[in-house]
Design a protein around this motif. Structure first.
Motif, PDB file in Angstrom:
ATOM      1  N   GLY A  26       0.803  -1.216   0.000  1.00 23.20           N
ATOM      2  CA  GLY A  26       0.000   0.000   0.000  1.00 23.20           C
ATOM      3  C   GLY A  26       0.835   1.265   0.000  1.00 23.20           C
ATOM      4  O   GLY A  26       0.535   2.227  -0.709  1.00 23.20           O
ATOM      5  N   ARG A  27       1.888   1.286   0.788  1.00 18.77           N
ATOM      6  CA  ARG A  27       2.740   2.471   0.869  1.00 18.77           C
ATOM      7  C   ARG A  27       3.486   2.698  -0.451  1.00 18.77           C
ATOM      8  O   ARG A  27       3.652   3.825  -0.897  1.00 18.77           O
ATOM      9  N   LEU A  28       3.910   1.612  -1.060  1.00 21.05           N
ATOM     10  CA  LEU A  28       4.578   1.714  -2.352  1.00 21.05           C
ATOM     11  C   LEU A  28       3.604   2.193  -3.423  1.00 21.05           C
ATOM     12  O   LEU A  28       3.935   3.048  -4.249  1.00 21.05           O
ATOM     13  N   ALA A  29       2.379   1.675  -3.398  1.00 20.27           N
ATOM     14  CA  ALA A  29       1.387   2.041  -4.399  1.00 20.27           C
ATOM     15  C   ALA A  29       1.010   3.515  -4.313  1.00 20.27           C
ATOM     16  O   ALA A  29       0.779   4.162  -5.339  1.00 20.27           O
ATOM     17  N   THR A  30       0.950   4.079  -3.112  1.00 23.94           N
ATOM     18  CA  THR A  30       0.617   5.500  -3.002  1.00 23.94           C
ATOM     19  C   THR A  30       1.711   6.368  -3.601  1.00 23.94           C
ATOM     20  O   THR A  30       1.420   7.351  -4.280  1.00 23.94           O
ATOM     21  N   GLN A  31       2.964   6.014  -3.377  1.00 24.85           N
ATOM     22  CA  GLN A  31       4.058   6.787  -3.961  1.00 24.85           C
ATOM     23  C   GLN A  31       4.047   6.700  -5.483  1.00 24.85           C
ATOM     24  O   GLN A  31       4.245   7.698  -6.170  1.00 24.85           O
ATOM     25  N   ILE A  32       3.801   5.511  -6.006  1.00 27.86           N
ATOM     26  CA  ILE A  32       3.778   5.333  -7.456  1.00 27.86           C
ATOM     27  C   ILE A  32       2.623   6.105  -8.067  1.00 27.86           C
ATOM     28  O   ILE A  32       2.779   6.790  -9.081  1.00 27.86           O
ATOM     29  N   ALA A  33       1.437   6.033  -7.457  1.00 27.14           N
ATOM     30  CA  ALA A  33       0.270   6.750  -7.978  1.00 27.14           C
ATOM     31  C   ALA A  33       0.499   8.249  -7.937  1.00 27.14           C
ATOM     32  O   ALA A  33       0.076   8.984  -8.850  1.00 27.14           O
ATOM     33  N   TYR A  34       1.155   8.730  -6.917  1.00 23.33           N
ATOM     34  CA  TYR A  34       1.472  10.151  -6.774  1.00 23.33           C
ATOM     35  C   TYR A  34       2.345  10.634  -7.937  1.00 23.33           C
ATOM     36  O   TYR A  34       2.105  11.687  -8.514  1.00 23.33           O
ATOM     37  N   VAL A  35       3.343   9.844  -8.295  1.00 29.80           N
ATOM     38  CA  VAL A  35       4.249  10.210  -9.386  1.00 29.80           C
ATOM     39  C   VAL A  35       3.560  10.048 -10.745  1.00 29.80           C
ATOM     40  O   VAL A  35       3.728  10.880 -11.638  1.00 29.80           O
ATOM     41  N   GLN A  96       0.603 -14.451 -11.078  1.00 29.72           N
ATOM     42  CA  GLN A  96       0.928 -13.167 -11.713  1.00 29.72           C
ATOM     43  C   GLN A  96       1.331 -12.167 -10.642  1.00 29.72           C
ATOM     44  O   GLN A  96       0.503 -11.332 -10.222  1.00 29.72           O
ATOM     45  N   PRO A  97       2.560 -12.156 -10.182  1.00 26.06           N
ATOM     46  CA  PRO A  97       2.943 -11.255  -9.082  1.00 26.06           C
ATOM     47  C   PRO A  97       2.866  -9.774  -9.454  1.00 26.06           C
ATOM     48  O   PRO A  97       2.738  -8.926  -8.578  1.00 26.06           O
ATOM     49  N   GLU A  98       2.897  -9.451 -10.729  1.00 21.80           N
ATOM     50  CA  GLU A  98       2.818  -8.047 -11.145  1.00 21.80           C
ATOM     51  C   GLU A  98       1.439  -7.468 -10.851  1.00 21.80           C
ATOM     52  O   GLU A  98       1.296  -6.269 -10.618  1.00 21.80           O
ATOM     53  N   ARG A  99       0.408  -8.315 -10.904  1.00 25.28           N
ATOM     54  CA  ARG A  99      -0.968  -7.846 -10.758  1.00 25.28           C
ATOM     55  C   ARG A  99      -1.241  -7.229  -9.389  1.00 25.28           C
ATOM     56  O   ARG A  99      -2.097  -6.360  -9.267  1.00 25.28           O
ATOM     57  N   LEU A 100      -0.550  -7.655  -8.330  1.00 22.85           N
ATOM     58  CA  LEU A 100      -0.768  -7.072  -7.013  1.00 22.85           C
ATOM     59  C   LEU A 100      -0.486  -5.574  -7.033  1.00 22.85           C
ATOM     60  O   LEU A 100      -1.294  -4.770  -6.564  1.00 22.85           O
ATOM     61  N   ILE A 101       0.655  -5.199  -7.585  1.00 19.57           N
ATOM     62  CA  ILE A 101       1.016  -3.780  -7.641  1.00 19.57           C
ATOM     63  C   ILE A 101       0.133  -3.046  -8.637  1.00 19.57           C
ATOM     64  O   ILE A 101      -0.330  -1.928  -8.376  1.00 19.57           O
ATOM     65  N   GLU A 102      -0.145  -3.657  -9.781  1.00 17.90           N
ATOM     66  CA  GLU A 102      -0.977  -3.000 -10.786  1.00 17.90           C
ATOM     67  C   GLU A 102      -2.367  -2.687 -10.252  1.00 17.90           C
ATOM     68  O   GLU A 102      -2.884  -1.586 -10.454  1.00 17.90           O
ATOM     69  N   LEU A 103      -2.982  -3.635  -9.562  1.00 19.43           N
ATOM     70  CA  LEU A 103      -4.321  -3.418  -9.022  1.00 19.43           C
ATOM     71  C   LEU A 103      -4.324  -2.373  -7.915  1.00 19.43           C
ATOM     72  O   LEU A 103      -5.252  -1.561  -7.812  1.00 19.43           O
ATOM     73  N   ALA A 104      -3.292  -2.378  -7.071  1.00 21.68           N
ATOM     74  CA  ALA A 104      -3.218  -1.401  -5.987  1.00 21.68           C
ATOM     75  C   ALA A 104      -3.061   0.019  -6.533  1.00 21.68           C
ATOM     76  O   ALA A 104      -3.723   0.950  -6.072  1.00 21.68           O
ATOM     77  N   VAL A 105      -2.201   0.175  -7.535  1.00 25.21           N
ATOM     78  CA  VAL A 105      -1.974   1.510  -8.102  1.00 25.21           C
ATOM     79  C   VAL A 105      -3.194   1.968  -8.895  1.00 25.21           C
ATOM     80  O   VAL A 105      -3.608   3.124  -8.800  1.00 25.21           O
ATOM     81  N   LYS A 106      -3.795   1.075  -9.663  1.00 21.44           N
ATOM     82  CA  LYS A 106      -4.962   1.445 -10.468  1.00 21.44           C
ATOM     83  C   LYS A 106      -6.114   1.930  -9.600  1.00 21.44           C
ATOM     84  O   LYS A 106      -6.839   2.845  -9.965  1.00 21.44           O
ATOM     85  N   GLY A 107      -6.274   1.342  -8.429  1.00 20.05           N
ATOM     86  CA  GLY A 107      -7.321   1.788  -7.522  1.00 20.05           C
ATOM     87  C   GLY A 107      -7.075   3.148  -6.927  1.00 20.05           C
ATOM     88  O   GLY A 107      -8.000   3.795  -6.443  1.00 20.05           O
ATOM     89  N   MET A 108      -5.824   3.628  -6.952  1.00 22.39           N
ATOM     90  CA  MET A 108      -5.488   4.928  -6.385  1.00 22.39           C
ATOM     91  C   MET A 108      -5.472   6.044  -7.417  1.00 22.39           C
ATOM     92  O   MET A 108      -5.287   7.203  -7.062  1.00 22.39           O
ATOM     93  N   LEU A 109      -5.643   5.702  -8.680  1.00 21.88           N
ATOM     94  CA  LEU A 109      -5.696   6.708  -9.737  1.00 21.88           C
ATOM     95  C   LEU A 109      -7.152   7.096 -10.000  1.00 21.88           C
ATOM     96  O   LEU A 109      -8.067   6.360  -9.635  1.00 21.88           O
ATOM     97  N   PRO A 110      -7.393   8.241 -10.634  1.00 16.80           N
ATOM     98  CA  PRO A 110      -8.776   8.622 -10.947  1.00 16.80           C
ATOM     99  C   PRO A 110      -9.436   7.580 -11.842  1.00 16.80           C
ATOM    100  O   PRO A 110      -8.792   6.973 -12.693  1.00 16.80           O
TER     101      PRO A 110
END
Length: 147
Positions: A26-35, A96-110
């Motif tokens: 979650g903490r990583l996903a917020t930073q990525i979504a911010y950028v 699919q280990p990539e999907r965890l990060i992809e789904l977390a970041v996608k949920g934090m974007l508009p």
């Protein structure tokens, strides 16, 4: 006083690389979504795609807090009657280990066209190898989000 609004010709995109090994999802996903959204720039304009490109490596080694590995559920629907499919985070990580990060970041974007455009600038890889060395990515600073 005038409000600054960036023009499409003034936007400059950079490439950042993030190593997800040992980081909390979650903490990583917020930073990525911010950028990806571009909020780290002084010239941020809400209706423009100002964000940079982000490469995430070692996605299989991201950590989940407490027992979310077994209790966090991801749902998807096939479109047919009774077609809801549910998987735990551990099942997704195994296939699919990539999907965890992809789904977390996608949920934090508009959740609109602008969010879809920002999401296209995210590249996630399970291992340490990635094909974007020609873009000369630089490491994402640890404190991207100012508090």
């Amino acid at each position: 006083m005038n409000t600054y609004s960036a023009k499409a010709s003034e936007i400059q995109k950079k490439w950042f690389i993030v190593d997800a090994e040992g980081k909390t999802l979650g903490r990583l996903a917020t930073q990525i979504a911010y950028v990806l959204r571009g909020k780290h720039k002084a010239t941020f304009t809400p209706h423009m795609d100002m964000g940079d490109n982000v490469i995430v490596i070692n996605a299989e080694k991201v950590t989940l807090s407490s027992n979310k590995e077994l209790t966090k559920l991801y749902h998807r629907h096939t479109g047919f009657f009774g077609g809801i499919k549910t998987q735990t985070a551990a099942e997704i990580r195994s296939t699919q280990p990539e999907r965890l990060i992809e789904l977390a970041v996608k949920g934090m974007l508009p959740h609109n066209r602008l969010g879809n455009e920002c999401y296209r600038h995210l590249k996630v890889y399970a291992g340490a190898a990635h094909p974007h060395t020609a873009q000369n990515p630089e490491a994402l600073p640890e404190r991207t989000i100012s508090k």
